[in-house]
Design a protein around this motif. Structure first.
Motif, mmCIF file in Angstrom:
data_model
loop_
_atom_site.group_PDB
_atom_site.id
_atom_site.type_symbol
_atom_site.label_atom_id
_atom_site.label_comp_id
_atom_site.label_asym_id
_atom_site.label_seq_id
_atom_site.Cartn_x
_atom_site.Cartn_y
_atom_site.Cartn_z
ATOM 1 N N ASN A 108 25.643 -0.139 -31.244
ATOM 2 C CA ASN A 108 26.930 -0.745 -30.907
ATOM 3 C C ASN A 108 27.028 -1.185 -29.452
ATOM 4 O O ASN A 108 28.110 -1.270 -28.892
ATOM 5 C CB ASN A 108 28.063 0.251 -31.208
ATOM 6 C CG ASN A 108 28.117 0.628 -32.659
ATOM 7 O OD1 ASN A 108 27.969 -0.219 -33.531
ATOM 8 N ND2 ASN A 108 28.296 1.903 -32.936
ATOM 9 N N GLU A 160 27.582 -3.302 -22.061
ATOM 10 C CA GLU A 160 28.768 -2.459 -22.115
ATOM 11 C C GLU A 160 28.600 -1.497 -23.276
ATOM 12 O O GLU A 160 28.271 -1.910 -24.390
ATOM 13 C CB GLU A 160 30.036 -3.288 -22.285
ATOM 14 C CG GLU A 160 30.377 -4.081 -21.058
ATOM 15 C CD GLU A 160 31.733 -4.738 -21.129
ATOM 16 O OE1 GLU A 160 32.386 -4.796 -20.093
ATOM 17 O OE2 GLU A 160 32.121 -5.189 -22.215
ATOM 18 N N TYR A 161 28.827 -0.218 -22.978
ATOM 19 C CA TYR A 161 28.648 0.811 -23.990
ATOM 20 C C TYR A 161 29.780 1.830 -23.879
ATOM 21 O O TYR A 161 30.037 2.362 -22.794
ATOM 22 C CB TYR A 161 27.292 1.513 -23.811
ATOM 23 C CG TYR A 161 27.057 2.583 -24.838
ATOM 24 C CD1 TYR A 161 26.821 2.248 -26.166
ATOM 25 C CD2 TYR A 161 27.096 3.920 -24.494
ATOM 26 C CE1 TYR A 161 26.625 3.228 -27.118
ATOM 27 C CE2 TYR A 161 26.892 4.914 -25.441
ATOM 28 C CZ TYR A 161 26.672 4.559 -26.754
ATOM 29 O OH TYR A 161 26.485 5.528 -27.700
ATOM 30 N N ASN A 200 27.171 -3.709 -26.463
ATOM 31 C CA ASN A 200 27.526 -5.098 -26.219
ATOM 32 C C ASN A 200 26.555 -5.633 -25.170
ATOM 33 O O ASN A 200 26.542 -5.161 -24.034
ATOM 34 C CB ASN A 200 28.975 -5.194 -25.730
ATOM 35 C CG ASN A 200 29.421 -6.626 -25.541
ATOM 36 O OD1 ASN A 200 28.826 -7.552 -26.075
ATOM 37 N ND2 ASN A 200 30.471 -6.816 -24.777
ATOM 38 N N THR A 229 34.145 3.167 -20.826
ATOM 39 C CA THR A 229 33.026 2.250 -21.019
ATOM 40 C C THR A 229 32.079 2.245 -19.822
ATOM 41 O O THR A 229 32.520 2.146 -18.681
ATOM 42 C CB THR A 229 33.560 0.822 -21.274
ATOM 43 O OG1 THR A 229 34.440 0.869 -22.406
ATOM 44 C CG2 THR A 229 32.441 -0.158 -21.533
#
Length: 110
Positions: A60, A75-76, A62, A88
């Protein structure tokens, strides 16, 4: 872009954050503009305890390509108290001929 290579850089950084190894992050050049104390403050301001995410959650991420496959903005969403949060981790991964580097850009609420 090799997603597995990006995950292999991101995962140890997340693990270091969970373990509170802020000085190690700074000493290895991954803290970006932050000192180890500033990283600690960013995490502690959110509240709760960072926890290790399940491996499948790394799907997941980004990932935004910045320039010609040599730099990516990531981004995580970090996990807090065993659940995905809106805290984030934003970082940059740069691929050069000699190395691959990851640096924190920010830890913030999205």
């Amino acid at each position: 872009m090799d997603v597995q290579q990006i995950i292999s850089m991101l995962k140890p950084l997340v693990e270091n954050l969970v373990e509170g190894e802020y000085q190690l992050i700074q000493l290895t050049g991954r803290s970006g503009p932050y000192t180890s104390e500033e990283l600690k403050e960013l995490v502690e301001e959110y509240g709760g305890k960072l926890t290790i995410p399940p491996d499948e959650d790394y799907k997941n991420i980004n990932i935004i390509e910045v320039e010609e496959e040599s730099e990516y903005f990531i981004e995580y969403e970090l996990w807090v108290d065993g659940e995905k949060s809106d805290l984030t981790l934003s970082c940059t991964i740069r691929f050069t001929e000699d190395e691959v580097r990851i640096m924190i850009e920010n830890i913030h609420v999205l």
